[in-house]
Design a protein around this motif. Structure first.
Motif, mmCIF file in Angstrom:
data_model
loop_
_atom_site.group_PDB
_atom_site.id
_atom_site.type_symbol
_atom_site.label_atom_id
_atom_site.label_comp_id
_atom_site.label_asym_id
_atom_site.label_seq_id
_atom_site.Cartn_x
_atom_site.Cartn_y
_atom_site.Cartn_z
ATOM 1 N N LYS A 113 0.769 -1.305 -0.261
ATOM 2 C CA LYS A 113 0.030 -0.089 0.118
ATOM 3 C C LYS A 113 0.991 1.201 0.122
ATOM 4 C CE LYS A 113 -3.929 -2.321 0.418
ATOM 5 N NZ LYS A 113 -4.723 -2.685 -0.632
ATOM 6 N N PRO A 114 1.910 1.309 -1.134
ATOM 7 C CA PRO A 114 2.319 2.299 -1.093
ATOM 8 C C PRO A 114 1.732 3.798 -1.097
ATOM 9 C CG PRO A 114 2.800 1.693 -2.756
ATOM 10 C CD PRO A 114 2.082 0.618 -2.232
ATOM 11 N N HIS A 115 0.782 3.690 -2.041
ATOM 12 C CA HIS A 115 -0.378 4.946 -1.717
ATOM 13 C C HIS A 115 -0.827 5.499 -0.273
ATOM 14 C CE1 HIS A 115 -3.020 1.305 -2.464
ATOM 15 N NE2 HIS A 115 -2.720 1.759 -1.122
ATOM 16 N N LEU A 116 -0.430 4.871 0.714
ATOM 17 C CA LEU A 116 -0.786 5.459 1.913
ATOM 18 C C LEU A 116 0.153 6.185 2.249
ATOM 19 C CD1 LEU A 116 -1.915 2.635 3.970
ATOM 20 C CD2 LEU A 116 -3.332 4.204 3.140
ATOM 21 N N GLU A 117 1.803 6.463 1.697
ATOM 22 C CA GLU A 117 2.263 7.360 2.200
ATOM 23 C C GLU A 117 2.835 8.669 1.011
ATOM 24 O OE1 GLU A 117 5.835 6.695 3.979
ATOM 25 O OE2 GLU A 117 5.631 4.258 3.772
ATOM 26 N N ILE A 118 2.695 8.209 0.205
ATOM 27 C CA ILE A 118 2.628 8.950 -0.971
ATOM 28 C C ILE A 118 1.540 9.747 -1.813
ATOM 29 C CG2 ILE A 118 2.859 8.910 -3.741
ATOM 30 C CD1 ILE A 118 3.758 6.211 -3.916
ATOM 31 N N ALA A 119 0.910 9.541 -1.456
ATOM 32 C CA ALA A 119 -1.046 10.179 -1.661
ATOM 33 C C ALA A 119 -0.520 11.588 -0.298
ATOM 34 C CB ALA A 119 -1.770 10.222 -1.011
ATOM 35 N N PRO A 120 -0.509 12.693 -1.058
ATOM 36 C CA PRO A 120 -0.375 13.876 0.371
ATOM 37 C C PRO A 120 -1.196 14.064 1.661
ATOM 38 C CG PRO A 120 -1.540 14.728 -1.892
ATOM 39 C CD PRO A 120 -1.420 13.703 -1.701
ATOM 40 N N TYR A 121 -2.498 13.465 1.242
ATOM 41 C CA TYR A 121 -3.537 13.445 2.629
ATOM 42 C C TYR A 121 -4.197 12.024 2.566
ATOM 43 C CZ TYR A 121 -3.516 18.274 2.758
ATOM 44 O OH TYR A 121 -3.260 19.630 2.820
ATOM 45 N N LEU A 122 -4.737 11.542 3.791
ATOM 46 C CA LEU A 122 -5.070 10.895 4.066
ATOM 47 C C LEU A 122 -6.583 10.835 5.110
ATOM 48 C CD1 LEU A 122 -2.659 7.613 5.233
ATOM 49 C CD2 LEU A 122 -3.439 7.850 2.664
ATOM 50 N N ILE A 123 -7.623 10.895 3.957
ATOM 51 C CA ILE A 123 -8.796 10.641 5.201
ATOM 52 C C ILE A 123 -9.716 9.688 5.660
ATOM 53 C CG2 ILE A 123 -10.789 11.868 5.670
ATOM 54 C CD1 ILE A 123 -10.142 14.020 2.701
ATOM 55 N N VAL A 124 -9.359 9.534 7.130
ATOM 56 C CA VAL A 124 -9.131 8.875 7.990
ATOM 57 C C VAL A 124 -11.105 8.444 8.457
ATOM 58 C CG1 VAL A 124 -9.358 6.357 9.246
ATOM 59 C CG2 VAL A 124 -6.926 7.986 8.419
ATOM 60 N N VAL A 125 -11.550 8.163 8.132
ATOM 61 C CA VAL A 125 -13.576 8.502 8.233
ATOM 62 C C VAL A 125 -14.028 7.529 9.181
ATOM 63 C CG1 VAL A 125 -15.585 9.334 7.561
ATOM 64 C CG2 VAL A 125 -13.869 8.838 6.127
#
Ligand code: IYR
Length: 219
Positions: A113-125
């Motif tokens: 899940k590299p996108h969990l670090e690459i994406a500038p934001y994570l929105i955790v609901v």
């Protein structure tokens, strides 16, 4: 007694209505779930507006049983990635049935899940399984998952409308999210949305949506 005020309602002529609904449909038909993100920063206003839009959702007894945690700290993103990958590795290698893996195969997902670090934001609901009253007492919430699901639909639509890509990620089990993000016991993670611009070379699987006559029945 119920206090009311007049509905603020903008009447549209039917042609204008159809035009707008067509435009919205065409826009939403371009949305794809993206797994390849660019690290490029995103204007924070887009994140704020999307969450404000999500928070307009209808909810059981208007209790608005949701919390949106915006993660931009790279250390916390890394912790989330590591914990999610540990669970997902267990899922893909042991917990998911052969039937489930077969149903997913055409999407090409795996435990990385590299996108969990690459994406500038994570929105955790987070869904609030109950509320907390003025004296710290438990307040029952109604239709929590329906309410949060509707809010997440609006969130995804707003982010797409703003030209951003999202991934609907549901690591399982999700307990690590409340722990890493320090959420209280009455909040359970509902979904993680990596948000950002797609990578220049982003690719998506070839999939189709069911035609209208398969999903709509008019009686
Ligand atoms: N949560 C896992 C597996 C997964 C499950 C479904 I159903 C999907 O549509 C996609 C993935 C993961 O995020 O990889």
């Amino acid at each position: 007694m119920t206090e009311t005020h007049a509905l603020n309602f903008e009447p549209l002529d039917p042609d204008e209505s159809v035009h707008r609904s067509h435009q919205f449909l065409a826009r939403m038909q371009t949305r794809r779930t993206v797994r390849d993100f660019s690290p490029r920063d995103v204007p924070f206003a887009l994140i704020q507006n999307a969450i404000a839009t999500a928070a307009t959702a209808p909810s059981g007894a208007n209790q608005q049983p949701w919390t949106f945690v915006v993660v931009r700290d790279s250390g916390i993103k890394r912790q989330i990635r590591e914990a999610a990958e540990a669970e997902e590795r267990e899922n893909y290698e042991r917990r998911m049935s052969a039937e489930w893996l077969a149903a997913l195969a055409h999407l090409g997902t795996n435990w990385h899940k590299p996108h969990l670090e690459i994406a500038p934001y994570l929105i955790v609901v987070f869904a609030q399984s109950h509320g907390i009253g003025p004296n710290g007492e438990k307040v029952k919430h109604y239709y929590v998952s329906e309410s949060v699901g509707i809010a997440v639909g609006l969130l995804i639509a707003s982010l797409h409308q703003a030209g951003l890509a999202t991934l609907t990620h549901t690591p399982s089990p999700m307990g690590f999210l409340a722990e890493i993000l320090g959420r209280p016991a009455h909040e359970r993670a509902y979904v993680v949305l990596p948000v950002g611009y797609p990578a220049d070379d982003a690719r998506v699987p070839v999939i189709t949506k069911k035609p209208l006559d398969e999903v709509m029945i008019v009686i």
